[in-house]
Structure formats: structure tokens, C-alpha cells
Scaffold this motif. Structure first.
Motif, mmCIF file in Angstrom:
data_model
loop_
_atom_site.group_PDB
_atom_site.id
_atom_site.type_symbol
_atom_site.label_atom_id
_atom_site.label_comp_id
_atom_site.label_asym_id
_atom_site.label_seq_id
_atom_site.Cartn_x
_atom_site.Cartn_y
_atom_site.Cartn_z
ATOM 1 N N CYS A 65 9.570 0.677 1.393
ATOM 2 C CA CYS A 65 8.956 -0.598 1.569
ATOM 3 C C CYS A 65 9.745 -1.761 2.178
ATOM 4 N N ARG A 115 0.900 -0.917 -0.295
ATOM 5 C CA ARG A 115 0.205 -0.354 0.203
ATOM 6 C C ARG A 115 0.927 1.165 -0.103
ATOM 7 N N GLY A 116 0.668 1.995 -0.927
ATOM 8 C CA GLY A 116 1.284 3.811 -1.128
ATOM 9 C C GLY A 116 2.478 3.375 -1.987
ATOM 10 N N CYS A 117 2.866 1.693 -2.201
ATOM 11 C CA CYS A 117 4.466 1.960 -2.460
ATOM 12 C C CYS A 117 4.591 2.609 -4.438
ATOM 13 N N GLU A 118 5.103 4.033 -4.807
ATOM 14 C CA GLU A 118 5.425 4.158 -5.783
ATOM 15 C C GLU A 118 5.763 3.435 -7.195
ATOM 16 N N HIS A 133 9.186 -0.899 5.988
ATOM 17 C CA HIS A 133 8.012 -0.548 6.372
ATOM 18 C C HIS A 133 7.510 -2.606 6.515
ATOM 19 N N GLU A 177 -2.288 -3.140 -1.123
ATOM 20 C CA GLU A 177 -3.676 -3.163 -2.343
ATOM 21 C C GLU A 177 -3.793 -3.963 -3.321
#
Ligand code: ZN
Length: 468
Positions: free
Chosen positions: A112, A96-99, A115, A126
């Protein structure tokens, strides 16, 4: 993922679901093989490539090869590229939220990795839909490494962060398409140092930004397009990049008139809610397609840039619109394009072709010449001129007929009554007796007789007069 099943929301749930990540090439290959086995139409709307381009695209995907499409303009290159999206899974899990769409099981970006190290199986994921895994860019001279690959933030560097610390990277288009498909249109227009950067990224997973080396182990299928002459020109493409593309696939224009027409019918802009009908006789479609086919062989037209199928589509729309304009003006219910509508194609042809010489007035003249040849070629496929001699004979003794794009269909019906043999000739191309279709056929016959030197033609103030 079966429908109704609750999708995993974090890494722990994803592992429990038995998910095994695969590379984008494995995913494309697996789905391609399944679609072939299920006899699915993998490239819907692509006409005339069944035995040429499409088998090669399938082979490239099964081989896991990057692809370059070589072709002139308007050969459906972009459309094929975009249809590759259908070969991706409907969605895949990402952190989630990774570019850079990181794989939850093996993240490549520093954020990540940190994280996952901190949160473990609780790390949120996601689901990324397939259309978000496709990127494309038109190569222009002003594109930079920053656009395509990424940039470093000089302020963060100045703050003392190491550059190997990818938190300082602002990712460009290709990393943002990680685990997907990235297409570059007109590849030879890409500056040489970008080609080098691209090659290093794809081949070595290594990239230099502002003089610093960075490692970016991306998983991207790279697709490109180019004009064949640009691509083979010395110095336009660096050799290692050329070698990198596993499959070089040559596209082409529709080989047959029937294929050109199939594309015209499929692609022309259609509107609903009109209170009139539109009908285009087969011979009129053939004339439009024939004009394009002749243009593709014309020495007056620059063949390096080509004559797109968009010329056929736009010309088709134009003659239909001219027929509609006439029908609405005259209060006729049926709009049927006819020969006197053809000169209006100048607006939809010029601008889409490049002439070999640069005289301004020449374009209309060239189109007029192509149109005459096209009408004659189509006419002679339908009629044997000697069999129309009965019609020609009646022009002896000063008889003449007039046609015009503004003329009501009823006046052509009168010609059919007055001229023996004309009704039979009309029936040879058109079953319908509706005045608008008869008018179109009558114009086709008179013009065909003129082009075969059986009738003279003069044009005056929008009217065309045929006489012996
Ligand atoms: Zn990431």
C-alpha cells in the motif's frame, strides 16, 4: 457517513469529505459512550450480567483495555465477544485490496505504501463492514505463528528480496483483523512461544518470523477467554502477556432460577408450523433450572469444567419433545411436560457434565438424585405438605394410583374426580382445566408427596404406582 451521500472512492475524495481516521480503541470508546448516553441495550440477549460483567466490559472499552474473560463453560463469553462488533462503526475506509485493512491516510503494509506513493490521491479505497473486522480463533496446541501472525515465503527470500520488504509476508489471522477486534478462546492452550510472539506483536509492534525481525504496527483490540483454573495455573500463561490484558473479567452462571429460566426460554430451539400447542408449567421450568443449579453444587460433578446453561436449555428441549411425542402418539392437542418426562433428560445431560469418578452407570444415578432433590425443592416452594393430608388419607386401605409418561391426560382427570382435595391442590399451581395441564399438576403433587415421605412409590415397566 450520512445516508444518500456518495461515499468516497479514492483517497482524494476521502480527504475532501473531511474524514479523520481514529484507532480502533478510540472508535470503540466513542461508540460505547454514545450508546450509554442514548440508553441503548449494548448486549442484547445477555441475561443476568447487568450488575456484574457488563459494567466491567463498559469500563474496559472506555479505558481502551484489552480484555480477558475468565469463566467456566457456557457462561456466554463467546457471545459477549461477538457482540463487541456492534461497537464498531458500520463501515470504515480501507485501501482497496489490502490484506491488512490499511488506513488510507497511513498505510502500514509495503504494497500500500508503494501504491500510495505512485498513485497519490487517486489510490482507490473500499468500505469495510464491521463484521469483517472481527476475528476469533480457538487456541489449540497445533496453532502456529504462521496461522496467527504470518509467515515468510522462503522462495521469495531465496530470490534475494529483503525480509524488511513485507511483500514476502503471508499475513496470518491477527494482521488480517487489523483495525478490528481479535479474540482468542482458551488462551492457556496457546503454546508458550506463540504467547511470546503475541506479546511482542501487541507491545512492541515487533515480531520474529523464522528468525527474522519484522515491524508490524497493527491496531487491534485483543480479547481472550480462559477457564479460571487454567489461567491461574503456574506456567500456563507467560507473565508479560497476563500483564498486557488491562481488564480481567470474571463471568458466572445465572445467580437466580428466574435468570436460568429466562435463558432457557430465550435459547431453546423453536419450530413453526406445528399443529399442536406446547405449554410448559412454571414449576416444570423451575425443576429443570433447579437440576442445573444443584448440579453446579454437586460434589459428584467436576466443577472445574462447570455445568453450562446449555444443560438447562437442552433438558428443557428434551422434556418439551417428550411431551410432544406423547401428544402426537395419543392424539392430544396440547403438549405439556410432566414429572414422568424428566428421566429422558439423561440424554441431554450426560456428555455435558464431567463426573469426578469414572464409573459408567453412575451418570443416570446422579441425574436421578439431582432430579428428586430438584422436584422436592420446587414442590416445597408451592405446597405446605401438612395441608395435603386430606389427599394422603384417601390412600389408606390399599388405594393406589398409576402414572406413566404414555398415559392419556384423561385418566388423570378421573383421579381428580375420585380423590377429594386433589382439585384444590391442582388449582394452586395451575388455573387451566385442560386435561393435559391437569395431568402434569397431578403427577407433580403425587411425586411431591412421595418425596416428602407421605406416599410410597414403585416403578414397574414404565409405570409409576403411588400407594400408602
Ligand atoms: Zn496495505
Amino acid at each position: 457517513m450520512a445516508t444518500g451521500q456518495k461515499r468516497a472512492q479514492n483517497i482524494g475524495e476521502l480527504k475532501a469529505s473531511g474524514y479523520t481516521p481514529v484507532s480502533v480503541r478510540e472508535e470503540l470508546r466513542r461508540n460505547m459512550i454514545k450508546l450509554i448516553r442514548d440508553k441503548k441495550n449494548i448486549f442484547p440477549g445477555i441475561v443476568g450480567y447487568d450488575d456484574t460483567v457488563i459494567p466491567q466490559v463498559k469500563n474496559a472499552i472506555i479505558s481502551g483495555q484489552d480484555i480477558i474473560f475468565l469463566g467456566e463453560r457456557g457462561q456466554a463469553k463467546s457471545r459477549i465477544m461477538r457482540l463487541l462488533i456492534n461497537l464498531l462503526d458500520p463501515e470504515i475506509p480501507v485501501i482497496r485490496g489490502c490484506e491488512v485493512n490499511d488506513n488510507p491516510m497511513a498505510p502500514i503494509c509495503r504494497a500500500c505504501r508503494d501504491h500510495v506513493a505512485a498513485e497519490g490521491d487517486a489510490t482507490e479505497i473500499e468500505w469495510l463492514p464491521r463484521n469483517a473486522r472481527y476475528g476469533e480463533k480457538l487456541a489449540t496446541p497445533d496453532i502456529t505463528i504462521a496461522d496467527l501472525i504470518g509467515d515468510v515465503d522462503p522462495i521469495k527470500v531465496a530470490e534475494g528480496r529483503y525480509l524488511s520488504d513485507e511483500l514476502t509476508i503471508h499475513y496470518g489471522l491477527i494482521p488480517r483483523t487489523n483495525r478490528g477486534i481479535f479474540c482468542i478462546n482458551e488462551l492457556p492452550d496457546l503454546a508458550e512461544r506463540l504467547q511470546v510472539g503475541l506479546f511482542n506483536l501487541m507491545e512492541e509492534s515487533d515480531v520474529q518470523i523464522r528468525g527474522y525481525h519484522l515491524r508490524l504496527a497493527l491496531d487491534v483490540l485483543l480479547v481472550a477467554s480462559a477457564n479460571p483454573e487454567d489461567y491461574t495455573s503456574r506456567g500456563r500463561i507467560i507473565t508479560p502477556l497476563k500483564d498486557r490484558y488491562g481488564a480481567q473479567i470474571r463471568t458466572h452462571y445465572p445467580i437466580t432460577i428466574a435468570e436460568e429460566i429466562a435463558i432457557m426460554d430465550q435459547e431453546r430451539r423453536q419450530f413453526s408450523g406445528d399443529e399442536f400447542e406446547v405449554y410448559v408449567p412454571k414449576y416444570m421450568k423451575e425443576i429443570v433450572a433447579e437440576v442445573t443449579h444443584l448440579a453446579r453444587r454437586s460434589a459428584d460433578i467436576n466443577q472445574r469444567s462447570g455445568v453450562s446453561v446449555r444443560v438447562s436449555i437442552a433438558n428443557y428441549e428434551t422434556i418439551i419433545s417428550n411431551a410432544i411425542r406423547r401428544a402426537v402418539t395419543l392424539g392430544e392437542r396440547l403438549a405439556v411436560p410432566r414429572i414422568t418426562d424428566l428421566p429422558f433428560m439423561v440424554a441431554s445431560t450426560t456428555g455435558k457434565i464431567e463426573l469426578e469418578s469414572f464409573e459408567e452407570t453412575k451418570e443416570e444415578k446422579i441425574l436421578d438424585e439431582l432430579t428428586r432433590k430438584a422436584v422436592q425443592a420446587v414442590f416445597n416452594r408451592y405446597y405446605q405438605v401438612p395441608k395435603l393430608e386430606e389427599i394422603v388419607m384417601q390412600f389408606n386401605g390399599g388405594f393406589s394410583v398409576e402414572t406413566a409418561e404414555t398415559m392419556p391426560a384423561k385418566s388423570y382427570v378421573r383421579d381428580v374426580k375420585d380423590i377429594a382435595g386433589l382439585a384444590t391442590a391442582v388449582k394452586a399451581v395451575e388455573d387451566s382445566e385442560r386435561p393435559e395441564t391437569v395431568a402434569s399438576a397431578v403427577e407433580f403433587i403425587f411425586e411431591g408427596l412421595h418425596l416428602n415421605k407421605r406416599l410410597n412409590r414403585s416403578r414397574l415397566e414404565g409405570r409409576t404406582v403411588y400407594r400408602k
